[in-house]
Write a protein that holds these residues in place. Structure first.
Motif, PDB file in Angstrom:
ATOM      1  N   ILE A  45      -9.350 -24.562  10.347  1.00 59.32           N
ATOM      2  CA  ILE A  45      -9.600 -24.268  11.754  1.00 59.32           C
ATOM      3  C   ILE A  45     -10.514 -23.055  11.898  1.00 59.32           C
ATOM      4  O   ILE A  45     -11.334 -22.988  12.816  1.00 59.32           O
ATOM      5  CB  ILE A  45      -8.280 -24.118  12.550  1.00 59.32           C
ATOM      6  CG1 ILE A  45      -8.547 -24.252  14.052  1.00 59.32           C
ATOM      7  CG2 ILE A  45      -7.573 -22.832  12.227  1.00 59.32           C
ATOM      8  CD1 ILE A  45      -8.956 -25.618  14.507  1.00 59.32           C
ATOM      9  N   ALA A  46     -10.431 -22.105  10.971  1.00 65.81           N
ATOM     10  CA  ALA A  46     -11.326 -20.936  11.019  1.00 65.81           C
ATOM     11  C   ALA A  46     -12.777 -21.367  10.836  1.00 65.81           C
ATOM     12  O   ALA A  46     -13.661 -20.930  11.582  1.00 65.81           O
ATOM     13  CB  ALA A  46     -10.929 -19.913   9.963  1.00 65.81           C
ATOM     14  N   HIS A  47     -13.042 -22.237   9.891  1.00 71.74           N
ATOM     15  CA  HIS A  47     -14.411 -22.712   9.664  1.00 71.74           C
ATOM     16  C   HIS A  47     -14.914 -23.540  10.846  1.00 71.74           C
ATOM     17  O   HIS A  47     -16.069 -23.399  11.254  1.00 71.74           O
ATOM     18  CB  HIS A  47     -14.503 -23.502   8.358  1.00 71.74           C
ATOM     19  CG  HIS A  47     -14.539 -22.617   7.158  1.00 71.74           C
ATOM     20  ND1 HIS A  47     -15.680 -22.000   6.708  1.00 71.74           N
ATOM     21  CD2 HIS A  47     -13.547 -22.211   6.328  1.00 71.74           C
ATOM     22  CE1 HIS A  47     -15.404 -21.267   5.648  1.00 71.74           C
ATOM     23  NE2 HIS A  47     -14.114 -21.379   5.390  1.00 71.74           N
ATOM     24  N   ALA A  48     -14.066 -24.374  11.388  1.00 70.34           N
ATOM     25  CA  ALA A  48     -14.478 -25.208  12.524  1.00 70.34           C
ATOM     26  C   ALA A  48     -14.772 -24.364  13.759  1.00 70.34           C
ATOM     27  O   ALA A  48     -15.768 -24.599  14.453  1.00 70.34           O
ATOM     28  CB  ALA A  48     -13.399 -26.244  12.837  1.00 70.34           C
ATOM     29  N   ALA A  51      -6.270 -34.544  16.322  1.00 70.91           N
ATOM     30  CA  ALA A  51      -6.153 -34.870  14.904  1.00 70.91           C
ATOM     31  C   ALA A  51      -7.024 -34.018  13.991  1.00 70.91           C
ATOM     32  O   ALA A  51      -6.694 -33.839  12.827  1.00 70.91           O
ATOM     33  CB  ALA A  51      -6.491 -36.348  14.704  1.00 70.91           C
ATOM     34  N   THR A  52      -8.144 -33.506  14.523  1.00 71.05           N
ATOM     35  CA  THR A  52      -9.067 -32.782  13.647  1.00 71.05           C
ATOM     36  C   THR A  52      -9.371 -31.389  14.191  1.00 71.05           C
ATOM     37  O   THR A  52      -9.226 -31.118  15.386  1.00 71.05           O
ATOM     38  CB  THR A  52     -10.405 -33.536  13.502  1.00 71.05           C
ATOM     39  OG1 THR A  52     -11.092 -33.497  14.751  1.00 71.05           O
ATOM     40  CG2 THR A  52     -10.195 -34.968  13.040  1.00 71.05           C
ATOM     41  N   ALA A  53      -9.843 -30.542  13.300  1.00 69.75           N
ATOM     42  CA  ALA A  53     -10.246 -29.195  13.701  1.00 69.75           C
ATOM     43  C   ALA A  53     -11.421 -29.250  14.668  1.00 69.75           C
ATOM     44  O   ALA A  53     -11.500 -28.458  15.604  1.00 69.75           O
ATOM     45  CB  ALA A  53     -10.597 -28.372  12.465  1.00 69.75           C
ATOM     46  N   GLU A  65     -12.044 -31.564  16.898  1.00 68.69           N
ATOM     47  CA  GLU A  65     -11.521 -31.913  18.221  1.00 68.69           C
ATOM     48  C   GLU A  65     -10.837 -30.708  18.867  1.00 68.69           C
ATOM     49  O   GLU A  65     -10.923 -30.521  20.083  1.00 68.69           O
ATOM     50  CB  GLU A  65     -10.532 -33.077  18.118  1.00 68.69           C
ATOM     51  CG  GLU A  65     -11.169 -34.392  17.754  1.00 68.69           C
ATOM     52  CD  GLU A  65     -10.128 -35.466  17.463  1.00 68.69           C
ATOM     53  OE1 GLU A  65     -10.258 -36.560  18.039  1.00 68.69           O
ATOM     54  OE2 GLU A  65      -9.195 -35.207  16.667  1.00 68.69           O
ATOM     55  N   ALA A  66     -10.201 -29.882  18.057  1.00 66.74           N
ATOM     56  CA  ALA A  66      -9.577 -28.666  18.579  1.00 66.74           C
ATOM     57  C   ALA A  66     -10.644 -27.733  19.142  1.00 66.74           C
ATOM     58  O   ALA A  66     -10.462 -27.139  20.209  1.00 66.74           O
ATOM     59  CB  ALA A  66      -8.771 -27.973  17.492  1.00 66.74           C
ATOM     60  N   VAL A  67     -11.763 -27.615  18.456  1.00 69.65           N
ATOM     61  CA  VAL A  67     -12.870 -26.783  18.935  1.00 69.65           C
ATOM     62  C   VAL A  67     -13.366 -27.296  20.280  1.00 69.65           C
ATOM     63  O   VAL A  67     -13.562 -26.525  21.215  1.00 69.65           O
ATOM     64  CB  VAL A  67     -14.015 -26.738  17.899  1.00 69.65           C
ATOM     65  CG1 VAL A  67     -15.273 -26.124  18.496  1.00 69.65           C
ATOM     66  CG2 VAL A  67     -13.571 -25.974  16.660  1.00 69.65           C
ATOM     67  N   THR A  68     -13.556 -28.584  20.390  1.00 67.49           N
ATOM     68  CA  THR A  68     -14.024 -29.170  21.644  1.00 67.49           C
ATOM     69  C   THR A  68     -13.073 -28.842  22.782  1.00 67.49           C
ATOM     70  O   THR A  68     -13.497 -28.451  23.875  1.00 67.49           O
ATOM     71  CB  THR A  68     -14.169 -30.706  21.501  1.00 67.49           C
ATOM     72  OG1 THR A  68     -15.133 -30.968  20.479  1.00 67.49           O
ATOM     73  CG2 THR A  68     -14.601 -31.351  22.800  1.00 67.49           C
ATOM     74  N   LEU A  69     -11.794 -28.958  22.538  1.00 66.81           N
ATOM     75  CA  LEU A  69     -10.786 -28.671  23.564  1.00 66.81           C
ATOM     76  C   LEU A  69     -10.764 -27.182  23.914  1.00 66.81           C
ATOM     77  O   LEU A  69     -10.686 -26.814  25.094  1.00 66.81           O
ATOM     78  CB  LEU A  69      -9.420 -29.136  23.060  1.00 66.81           C
ATOM     79  CG  LEU A  69      -8.306 -29.335  24.052  1.00 66.81           C
ATOM     80  CD1 LEU A  69      -8.712 -30.196  25.237  1.00 66.81           C
ATOM     81  CD2 LEU A  69      -7.098 -29.956  23.346  1.00 66.81           C
ATOM     82  N   GLY A 121      -2.425 -24.877  10.937  1.00 64.04           N
ATOM     83  CA  GLY A 121      -1.507 -25.517  10.016  1.00 64.04           C
ATOM     84  C   GLY A 121      -2.071 -26.874   9.688  1.00 64.04           C
ATOM     85  O   GLY A 121      -3.203 -27.184  10.053  1.00 64.04           O
ATOM     86  N   PRO A 122      -1.293 -27.702   9.062  1.00 62.32           N
ATOM     87  CA  PRO A 122      -1.818 -29.044   8.810  1.00 62.32           C
ATOM     88  C   PRO A 122      -1.967 -29.779  10.134  1.00 62.32           C
ATOM     89  O   PRO A 122      -1.218 -29.525  11.078  1.00 62.32           O
ATOM     90  CB  PRO A 122      -0.754 -29.688   7.925  1.00 62.32           C
ATOM     91  CG  PRO A 122       0.479 -28.883   8.131  1.00 62.32           C
ATOM     92  CD  PRO A 122       0.052 -27.517   8.545  1.00 62.32           C
ATOM     93  N   PRO A 123      -2.978 -30.669  10.234  1.00 60.90           N
ATOM     94  CA  PRO A 123      -3.151 -31.425  11.475  1.00 60.90           C
ATOM     95  C   PRO A 123      -1.888 -32.219  11.790  1.00 60.90           C
ATOM     96  O   PRO A 123      -1.135 -32.549  10.877  1.00 60.90           O
ATOM     97  CB  PRO A 123      -4.321 -32.354  11.176  1.00 60.90           C
ATOM     98  CG  PRO A 123      -5.033 -31.694  10.025  1.00 60.90           C
ATOM     99  CD  PRO A 123      -3.983 -30.955   9.252  1.00 60.90           C
TER     100      PRO A 123
END
Length: 114
Positions: free
Chosen positions: A32-35, A94-96, A98-102, A76-78
């Protein structure tokens, strides 16, 4: 634990997992840090891993503007769960990426400077 003097240094230390800095021992934070770092809007903010979540600050730790909170993501894990600034769940993805987009979709506009 030393704090980075600016957002760019905080990101560098987070991504290189600099010893004795926030999150350096947390394997679950890496993806998540890289994303989040890949997005220029999030990269401009100060990354603040704390209590299983990656938070973002507009200023240095302890210098946040009163009442200003930004969305954050549990690492943590997705799947990843993203929360709003008022702690409401915005979604589980589901993915890092998608988390960035949100996260970015729910960033408040940059406050105007007087």
């Amino acid at each position: 634990m030393p704090e980075a003097p600016d957002a760019a240094t905080a990101w560098q230390w987070l991504l290189e997992r600099r010893p004795n800095t926030r999150g350096f021992l947390t394997d679950e934070l890496v993806e998540i840090a890289h994303a989040t770092h890949a997005d220029p809007r999030l990269r401009a903010l100060y990354p603040w891993p704390s209590h299983g979540a990656l938070h973002f600050l507009r200023g240095l730790p302890g210098e946040e503007r009163p009442g200003e909170r930004l969305p954050y993501v549990l690492y943590g894990p997705p799947p990843y769960t993203v929360y709003s600034s008022d702690f409401a769940e915005l979604g589980e993805v589901a993915t890092a990426e998608e988390a960035v987009t949100l996260l970015v979709r729910h960033l408040p506009p940059e406050p105007r400077r007087p």
